[in-house]
Design a protein around this motif. Structure first.
Motif, PDB file in Angstrom:
ATOM      1  N   TYR A  67       0.814  -1.226   0.000  1.00  0.00           N
ATOM      2  CA  TYR A  67       0.000   0.000   0.000  1.00  0.00           C
ATOM      3  C   TYR A  67       0.842   1.270   0.000  1.00  0.00           C
ATOM      4  O   TYR A  67       0.335   2.366  -0.193  1.00  0.00           O
ATOM      5  CB  TYR A  67      -0.893   0.020   1.260  1.00  0.00           C
ATOM      6  CG  TYR A  67      -0.166  -0.438   2.519  1.00  0.00           C
ATOM      7  CD1 TYR A  67       0.626   0.431   3.245  1.00  0.00           C
ATOM      8  CD2 TYR A  67      -0.241  -1.769   2.934  1.00  0.00           C
ATOM      9  CE1 TYR A  67       1.319  -0.009   4.364  1.00  0.00           C
ATOM     10  CE2 TYR A  67       0.437  -2.209   4.050  1.00  0.00           C
ATOM     11  CZ  TYR A  67       1.221  -1.328   4.768  1.00  0.00           C
ATOM     12  OH  TYR A  67       1.908  -1.763   5.854  1.00  0.00           O
ATOM     13  N   CYS A  68       2.151   1.139   0.217  1.00  0.00           N
ATOM     14  CA  CYS A  68       2.953   2.299   0.590  1.00  0.00           C
ATOM     15  C   CYS A  68       3.758   2.884  -0.571  1.00  0.00           C
ATOM     16  O   CYS A  68       4.488   2.152  -1.266  1.00  0.00           O
ATOM     17  CB  CYS A  68       3.883   1.896   1.727  1.00  0.00           C
ATOM     18  SG  CYS A  68       5.030   3.199   2.206  1.00  0.00           S
ATOM     19  N   GLN A 105      10.624   9.553  12.341  1.00  0.00           N
ATOM     20  CA  GLN A 105       9.994   8.474  11.590  1.00  0.00           C
ATOM     21  C   GLN A 105      10.780   8.176  10.326  1.00  0.00           C
ATOM     22  O   GLN A 105      11.344   9.081   9.722  1.00  0.00           O
ATOM     23  CB  GLN A 105       8.571   8.892  11.218  1.00  0.00           C
ATOM     24  CG  GLN A 105       7.768   7.762  10.604  1.00  0.00           C
ATOM     25  CD  GLN A 105       6.336   8.179  10.352  1.00  0.00           C
ATOM     26  OE1 GLN A 105       6.056   8.875   9.390  1.00  0.00           O
ATOM     27  NE2 GLN A 105       5.442   7.767  11.213  1.00  0.00           N
ATOM     28  N   ARG A 161       2.612   0.693  13.912  1.00  0.00           N
ATOM     29  CA  ARG A 161       1.237   0.299  13.607  1.00  0.00           C
ATOM     30  C   ARG A 161       1.193  -1.181  13.270  1.00  0.00           C
ATOM     31  O   ARG A 161       2.030  -1.657  12.510  1.00  0.00           O
ATOM     32  CB  ARG A 161       0.721   1.089  12.410  1.00  0.00           C
ATOM     33  CG  ARG A 161       0.474   2.550  12.717  1.00  0.00           C
ATOM     34  CD  ARG A 161      -0.193   3.180  11.522  1.00  0.00           C
ATOM     35  NE  ARG A 161      -0.525   4.572  11.723  1.00  0.00           N
ATOM     36  CZ  ARG A 161      -1.142   5.309  10.801  1.00  0.00           C
ATOM     37  NH1 ARG A 161      -1.463   4.770   9.643  1.00  0.00           N
ATOM     38  NH2 ARG A 161      -1.434   6.562  11.039  1.00  0.00           N
ATOM     39  N   GLU A 163      -1.120  -2.230  11.578  1.00  0.00           N
ATOM     40  CA  GLU A 163      -1.741  -2.042  10.240  1.00  0.00           C
ATOM     41  C   GLU A 163      -3.104  -2.729  10.141  1.00  0.00           C
ATOM     42  O   GLU A 163      -4.073  -2.113   9.719  1.00  0.00           O
ATOM     43  CB  GLU A 163      -0.847  -2.495   9.080  1.00  0.00           C
ATOM     44  CG  GLU A 163       0.611  -2.025   9.147  1.00  0.00           C
ATOM     45  CD  GLU A 163       0.797  -0.503   9.077  1.00  0.00           C
ATOM     46  OE1 GLU A 163      -0.193   0.224   8.955  1.00  0.00           O
ATOM     47  OE2 GLU A 163       1.962  -0.040   9.169  1.00  0.00           O
ATOM     48  N   MET A 204      -4.795   0.970   9.372  1.00  0.00           N
ATOM     49  CA  MET A 204      -5.367   1.762   8.282  1.00  0.00           C
ATOM     50  C   MET A 204      -6.835   1.390   8.146  1.00  0.00           C
ATOM     51  O   MET A 204      -7.223   0.248   8.372  1.00  0.00           O
ATOM     52  CB  MET A 204      -4.615   1.495   6.988  1.00  0.00           C
ATOM     53  CG  MET A 204      -3.293   2.230   6.935  1.00  0.00           C
ATOM     54  SD  MET A 204      -2.347   1.773   5.476  1.00  0.00           S
ATOM     55  CE  MET A 204      -1.802   0.153   5.947  1.00  0.00           C
ATOM     56  N   PRO A 234      -7.326   6.896   7.557  1.00  0.00           N
ATOM     57  CA  PRO A 234      -7.844   6.234   6.365  1.00  0.00           C
ATOM     58  C   PRO A 234      -6.707   5.759   5.461  1.00  0.00           C
ATOM     59  O   PRO A 234      -5.656   6.384   5.389  1.00  0.00           O
ATOM     60  CB  PRO A 234      -8.658   7.329   5.679  1.00  0.00           C
ATOM     61  CG  PRO A 234      -8.168   8.620   6.235  1.00  0.00           C
ATOM     62  CD  PRO A 234      -7.651   8.321   7.607  1.00  0.00           C
ATOM     63  N   TYR A 235      -6.947   4.646   4.807  1.00  0.00           N
ATOM     64  CA  TYR A 235      -6.058   4.211   3.732  1.00  0.00           C
ATOM     65  C   TYR A 235      -6.296   5.162   2.556  1.00  0.00           C
ATOM     66  O   TYR A 235      -7.437   5.469   2.217  1.00  0.00           O
ATOM     67  CB  TYR A 235      -6.394   2.768   3.343  1.00  0.00           C
ATOM     68  CG  TYR A 235      -5.855   2.371   2.002  1.00  0.00           C
ATOM     69  CD1 TYR A 235      -4.482   2.202   1.799  1.00  0.00           C
ATOM     70  CD2 TYR A 235      -6.702   2.169   0.918  1.00  0.00           C
ATOM     71  CE1 TYR A 235      -3.980   1.843   0.546  1.00  0.00           C
ATOM     72  CE2 TYR A 235      -6.209   1.811  -0.330  1.00  0.00           C
ATOM     73  CZ  TYR A 235      -4.852   1.652  -0.509  1.00  0.00           C
ATOM     74  OH  TYR A 235      -4.361   1.313  -1.736  1.00  0.00           O
ATOM     75  N   VAL A 236      -5.193   5.648   1.961  1.00  0.00           N
ATOM     76  CA  VAL A 236      -5.314   6.524   0.790  1.00  0.00           C
ATOM     77  C   VAL A 236      -4.502   5.897  -0.332  1.00  0.00           C
ATOM     78  O   VAL A 236      -3.288   5.677  -0.187  1.00  0.00           O
ATOM     79  CB  VAL A 236      -4.767   7.943   1.090  1.00  0.00           C
ATOM     80  CG1 VAL A 236      -5.020   8.874  -0.089  1.00  0.00           C
ATOM     81  CG2 VAL A 236      -5.418   8.517   2.355  1.00  0.00           C
ATOM     82  N   LEU A 316       3.795   8.697   1.360  1.00  0.00           N
ATOM     83  CA  LEU A 316       3.278   7.350   1.610  1.00  0.00           C
ATOM     84  C   LEU A 316       2.013   7.152   0.793  1.00  0.00           C
ATOM     85  O   LEU A 316       1.689   6.064   0.360  1.00  0.00           O
ATOM     86  CB  LEU A 316       2.948   7.185   3.093  1.00  0.00           C
ATOM     87  CG  LEU A 316       4.088   7.450   4.072  1.00  0.00           C
ATOM     88  CD1 LEU A 316       3.550   7.567   5.481  1.00  0.00           C
ATOM     89  CD2 LEU A 316       5.122   6.363   3.992  1.00  0.00           C
ATOM     90  N   TYR A 317       1.271   8.251   0.619  1.00  0.00           N
ATOM     91  CA  TYR A 317       0.027   8.204  -0.151  1.00  0.00           C
ATOM     92  C   TYR A 317      -0.099   9.524  -0.880  1.00  0.00           C
ATOM     93  O   TYR A 317       0.604  10.492  -0.581  1.00  0.00           O
ATOM     94  CB  TYR A 317      -1.182   7.978   0.779  1.00  0.00           C
ATOM     95  CG  TYR A 317      -1.161   8.877   1.996  1.00  0.00           C
ATOM     96  CD1 TYR A 317      -1.635  10.173   1.918  1.00  0.00           C
ATOM     97  CD2 TYR A 317      -0.614   8.441   3.200  1.00  0.00           C
ATOM     98  CE1 TYR A 317      -1.582  11.013   3.013  1.00  0.00           C
ATOM     99  CE2 TYR A 317      -0.556   9.267   4.294  1.00  0.00           C
ATOM    100  CZ  TYR A 317      -1.036  10.555   4.197  1.00  0.00           C
ATOM    101  OH  TYR A 317      -0.973  11.391   5.278  1.00  0.00           O
TER     102      TYR A 317
HETATM  103  N1  5AD Z   1      -2.505   5.217   3.086  1.00  0.00           N
HETATM  104  C1  5AD Z   1      -2.589   5.505   4.398  1.00  0.00           C
HETATM  105  N2  5AD Z   1      -1.616   5.246   5.284  1.00  0.00           N
HETATM  106  C2  5AD Z   1      -0.496   4.655   4.806  1.00  0.00           C
HETATM  107  N3  5AD Z   1       0.625   4.263   5.435  1.00  0.00           N
HETATM  108  C3  5AD Z   1       1.464   3.758   4.513  1.00  0.00           C
HETATM  109  N4  5AD Z   1       0.901   3.799   3.306  1.00  0.00           N
HETATM  110  C4  5AD Z   1      -0.323   4.347   3.459  1.00  0.00           C
HETATM  111  C5  5AD Z   1      -1.393   4.640   2.572  1.00  0.00           C
HETATM  112  N5  5AD Z   1      -1.326   4.369   1.275  1.00  0.00           N
HETATM  113  C6  5AD Z   1       0.798   4.346   6.879  1.00  0.00           C
HETATM  114  C7  5AD Z   1       1.061   2.970   7.474  1.00  0.00           C
HETATM  115  C8  5AD Z   1       2.409   3.124   8.140  1.00  0.00           C
HETATM  116  C9  5AD Z   1       2.488   4.614   8.351  1.00  0.00           C
HETATM  117  C10 5AD Z   1       3.868   5.137   8.506  1.00  0.00           C
HETATM  118  O1  5AD Z   1       1.888   5.148   7.203  1.00  0.00           O
HETATM  119  O2  5AD Z   1       0.051   2.700   8.450  1.00  0.00           O
HETATM  120  O3  5AD Z   1       2.511   2.427   9.367  1.00  0.00           O
END
Ligand code: 5AD
Ligand code: SF4
Ligand code: FES
Length: 366
Positions: A67-68, A105, A161, A163, A204, A234-236, A316-317
């Motif tokens: 996801y990252c 971080q 996290r 996750e 997330m 939220p996941y992005v 990250l997103y």
């Molecule tokens: N969307 C949201 N959070 C994310 N992280 C990494 N990729 C994404 C994403 N696409 C978060 C993860 C990680 C933190 C540093 O960033 O939860 O632990």
């Protein structure tokens, strides 16, 4: 709903099914949940918001989380690691701005060289700021020996996290190899606790394949491991990642944000005296996402104090806020935003989790 709320407040017990029901709530029920969480926050931790200056130390990462945006396998990212001088300058800025706490971080590199590098950095920061900053590390899974060395060099808190607390979902959002092992992640969280860190974890929200039942499990997991802090958002989706192909299955942004707000509210009701972060990802989905998170029960904000030249390297997103803002601009902006949420920023105090302070006091008394 009202009955279930009252019982939870008085007995502290909540079932998985009840959590799922709250996550599904709409209209009046949803409003009751959010207002209850706001009330618990005011009673337990007050209308105070503590800041942690966030230093995005390095985007080098040996992992490949699906996801990252900065996962090791993304060859489009220009990699950087801040110099010691840059980190120390950021630490001085945090102290002078009254932030009192710092989060370092970075991606996960578990080498002896990285271990020594961070120990040295902690010593330099403490020397430059007279040990006045509460330091949090967020550098992934590390050996017990390394975590112990960092603790002794002055780190107080650690964010890792989980996750997701569902091992099957964990396996779907990570490559299948020993470097991305659910059990190892949970073991690290327990080690952090043993070593005396204040422990933060999180998840997330709105991941592909994730159910409300999974999210209920996440909250129960946080309580089971007795966390001091939660950072969840939220996941992005990010177009340079393998999970991007499932974007069509995601909740629309507004609904994903709302789910994240409910997660914060339920977390506040379940774990009354912990620290909960209003994460940056909340703001990526909604211009006032962080303010909404504060109203839903969060009490920590992490202003970015990474030098601007590195910010674009730490995506990250997509849609991450404050990519071009100098630290000083974020300071003024945040102060105003926190006020808009009806809270007040506390400057010059570490703002350790009350939960951790209470636990430590009980241990010292027995
Ligand atoms: N969307 C949201 N959070 C994310 N992280 C990494 N990729 C994404 C994403 N696409 C978060 C993860 C990680 C933190 C540093 O960033 O939860 O632990
Ligand atoms: Fe590395 Fe963290 Fe991104 Fe995973 S989420 S690839 S460990 S920076
Ligand atoms: Fe960075 Fe508002 S917090 S510009």
């Amino acid at each position: 709903m009202k009955n279930s709320i009252n019982r939870i407040i008085h007995t502290g017990t909540i079932s998985r099914e009840e959590i799922v029901r709250w996550l599904r709530s709409r209209g009046e029920e949803r409003a009751a949940l959010l207002s209850l969480a706001g009330q618990v926050k005011r009673e337990q931790v007050g209308n105070k918001v503590y800041l942690r200056g966030l230093v995005e130390y390095s985007n080098r990462c040996a992992k490949n989380c699906l996801y990252c945006g900065i996962r090791g396998g993304n060859s489009r990212v220009r990699r950087y690691t801040m110099s010691d001088e840059e980190v120390v300058a950021a630490a001085r800025y945090a102290r002078d701005a009254g932030y009192a706490s710092l989060v370092i971080q970075g991606g996960e590199i578990a080498s002896p060289a990285r271990s020594r590098e961070i120990t040295r950095l902690l010593e330099k920061i403490n020397e430059a700021t007279g040990g006045s900053l509460g330091i949090t590390l967020s550098l992934g899974e590390q050996s017990r020996q390394t975590l112990d060395a960092w603790k002794r060099a002055g780190a107080r808190r650690y964010l890792l996290r989980v996750e997701t607390s569902n091992p099957d979902l964990y396996a779907r959002i990570h490559p299948a190899n020993t470097r991305h092992d659910f059990k190892a992640r949970v073991d690290t969280l327990r080690q952090l606790r043993d070593l005396g860190y204040q422990v933060g974890t999180g998840c997330m929200i709105g991941l592909p394949f994730q159910s409300l039942d999974d999210l209920a499990g996440d909250l129960l997991f946080f309580r089971e491991i007795d966390v001091d802090m939660i950072g969840m958002g939220p996941y992005v989706e990010h177009d340079e990642t393998p999970l991007y192909r499932y974007r069509g299955t995601l909740l629309p942004p507004a609904e994903r944000l709302d789910l994240a707000l409910k997660m914060i509210a339920i977390a506040r009701v379940m774990m009354k005296d912990i620290n909960i972060v209003a994460t940056t990802a909340m703001q990526a989905l909604d211009k006032i996402g962080r303010e909404k998170a504060l109203r839903a029960g969060a009490n920590i904000v992490m202003p970015n104090i990474t030098p601007v030249k590195y910010r674009a390297g730490y995506l990250l997103y997509r849609g991450k806020p404050c990519v071009d803002e100098e630290a000083a601009r974020c300071k003024a902006c945040l102060d105003a935003r926190v006020r808009l949420a009806g809270d007040e920023v506390v400057y010059g105090e570490w703002g350790d989790s009350r939960h951790f302070a209470m636990k430590t006091r009980n241990i010292n008394q027995t």
